[in-house]
Design a protein around this motif. Sequence first.
Motif, PDB file in Angstrom:
ATOM      1  N   TYR A 116       0.630  -1.145   0.063  1.00  0.00           N
ATOM      2  CA  TYR A 116       0.023  -0.007   0.003  1.00  0.00           C
ATOM      3  C   TYR A 116       0.874   1.147  -0.153  1.00  0.00           C
ATOM      4  O   TYR A 116       0.357   2.412  -0.286  1.00  0.00           O
ATOM      5  CB  TYR A 116      -1.028   0.010   1.369  1.00  0.00           C
ATOM      6  CG  TYR A 116      -2.003  -0.980   1.328  1.00  0.00           C
ATOM      7  CD1 TYR A 116      -3.362  -0.559   0.809  1.00  0.00           C
ATOM      8  CD2 TYR A 116      -1.640  -2.201   1.678  1.00  0.00           C
ATOM      9  CE1 TYR A 116      -4.398  -1.559   0.928  1.00  0.00           C
ATOM     10  CE2 TYR A 116      -2.706  -3.297   1.564  1.00  0.00           C
ATOM     11  CZ  TYR A 116      -3.973  -3.094   1.454  1.00  0.00           C
ATOM     12  OH  TYR A 116      -5.089  -3.860   1.578  1.00  0.00           O
ATOM     13  N   GLU A 136      -7.269 -11.313   6.196  1.00  0.00           N
ATOM     14  CA  GLU A 136      -8.566 -10.799   6.462  1.00  0.00           C
ATOM     15  C   GLU A 136      -8.604  -9.615   7.323  1.00  0.00           C
ATOM     16  O   GLU A 136      -9.162  -8.591   6.879  1.00  0.00           O
ATOM     17  CB  GLU A 136      -9.661 -11.737   6.771  1.00  0.00           C
ATOM     18  CG  GLU A 136     -10.925 -11.132   6.971  1.00  0.00           C
ATOM     19  CD  GLU A 136     -11.458 -10.745   5.678  1.00  0.00           C
ATOM     20  OE1 GLU A 136     -12.406 -10.020   5.780  1.00  0.00           O
ATOM     21  OE2 GLU A 136     -11.266 -11.197   4.637  1.00  0.00           O
ATOM     22  N   THR A 139      -6.798  -6.694   5.336  1.00  0.00           N
ATOM     23  CA  THR A 139      -7.588  -6.365   4.226  1.00  0.00           C
ATOM     24  C   THR A 139      -8.620  -5.316   4.363  1.00  0.00           C
ATOM     25  O   THR A 139      -8.829  -4.221   4.185  1.00  0.00           O
ATOM     26  CB  THR A 139      -7.965  -7.350   3.321  1.00  0.00           C
ATOM     27  OG1 THR A 139      -6.778  -8.191   2.934  1.00  0.00           O
ATOM     28  CG2 THR A 139      -8.657  -6.954   2.090  1.00  0.00           C
ATOM     29  N   ARG A 153      -2.219  -6.567  -5.547  1.00  0.00           N
ATOM     30  CA  ARG A 153      -1.909  -7.164  -4.512  1.00  0.00           C
ATOM     31  C   ARG A 153      -2.934  -8.273  -4.502  1.00  0.00           C
ATOM     32  O   ARG A 153      -4.081  -8.491  -4.789  1.00  0.00           O
ATOM     33  CB  ARG A 153      -2.518  -6.329  -3.289  1.00  0.00           C
ATOM     34  CG  ARG A 153      -2.498  -7.282  -1.977  1.00  0.00           C
ATOM     35  CD  ARG A 153      -2.886  -6.303  -0.991  1.00  0.00           C
ATOM     36  NE  ARG A 153      -2.622  -6.952   0.505  1.00  0.00           N
ATOM     37  CZ  ARG A 153      -3.811  -7.128   1.207  1.00  0.00           C
ATOM     38  NH1 ARG A 153      -5.004  -6.825   0.788  1.00  0.00           N
ATOM     39  NH2 ARG A 153      -3.641  -7.702   2.356  1.00  0.00           N
ATOM     40  N   THR A 155      -3.563 -12.019  -2.146  1.00  0.00           N
ATOM     41  CA  THR A 155      -3.345 -12.578  -0.962  1.00  0.00           C
ATOM     42  C   THR A 155      -3.468 -13.977  -1.046  1.00  0.00           C
ATOM     43  O   THR A 155      -4.254 -14.646  -1.820  1.00  0.00           O
ATOM     44  CB  THR A 155      -4.440 -12.224  -0.117  1.00  0.00           C
ATOM     45  OG1 THR A 155      -5.736 -12.216  -0.410  1.00  0.00           O
ATOM     46  CG2 THR A 155      -4.081 -10.493   0.238  1.00  0.00           C
TER      47      THR A 155
END
Length: 306
Positions: A116, A136, A139, A153, A155
């Motif tokens: 980020y 989670e 995010t 991105r 994951t």
Amino acid sequence: MTRSHDDNWDLASSVGATATMVAAGRAMATKDPRGLINDPFAEPLVRAVGVDFFIKMMDGELDLDAIENANPTRIRAMIDGMAVRTRYFDDYFVNSTAGGVRQVVILASGLDSRAYRLPWPADTVVYEIDQPQVIEFKTTTLAGIGAEPTATRRTIPIDLRADWPTALRGAGLDTTAPTAWLAEGLLIYLPPEAQDRLFDSITALSAPGSTIATEFVPGIIDFDADRVREMSGSFRDHGVDIDMASLVYAGERNHVVDYLGGKGWDVEGVTRTELFGRAGLDIPTPDTDDPLGEIIFISGGLSGER
């Protein structure tokens, strides 16, 4: 909590709490008027975890006189250590992508916010691997404050003890193209054989031109559990589930530089002391130093011949 092969945790306990502690250190280094690093997402992530001790630490509200083994000099050494570590790995990624690498893998990504906040080239893909609940949480928290990744991105919600290489390939990693790998703050929480397996897996997935960065802590070999337990007692006294003496795997293990060299990687290390000197920071004295002692930060690349 003593480690086991199938133990579990969240961001407020055990190994997970160390990720929150590290993020708190980045938040404090970001606030430091010396402008050591800039991680604007560390503070909101730590606040969202909600551990009162770390929030007060970030806000400068701890009564250090009431906390054993805590004083302004030790806190400053901790902030500076986190700053030089963060800057080293930030620079590593910037240099790797400047050299043309467009795939990045962050292993045990925790509360790392580089996807980020770093200036990634437009076509960069950042893969983050960690336990599902950690992925989670980060995010959701960053989306809640309007943060958006500066790269693509992807994951990978999987524990590193599971078959993460298959999951990574399934998420799109191109093993014929170079990859920039990061294993930051991870190795001491792995048994020696698991450390070797990690690097074996990374090597198997890497094309020539790939890069790698990590660190090695020589002090893990003759780890002083009693001293570490004493120093981490202040965390437990304030409700934080961190007992470093129980979390790390001590004893003999392969030196990272030698092991990677044997796998075809051309890597070199720089000591934390040298990084302090480069940044113009005071080098910690033995009584304010990290209980694990000197840290060697390592980076390099994979040649065409393996």
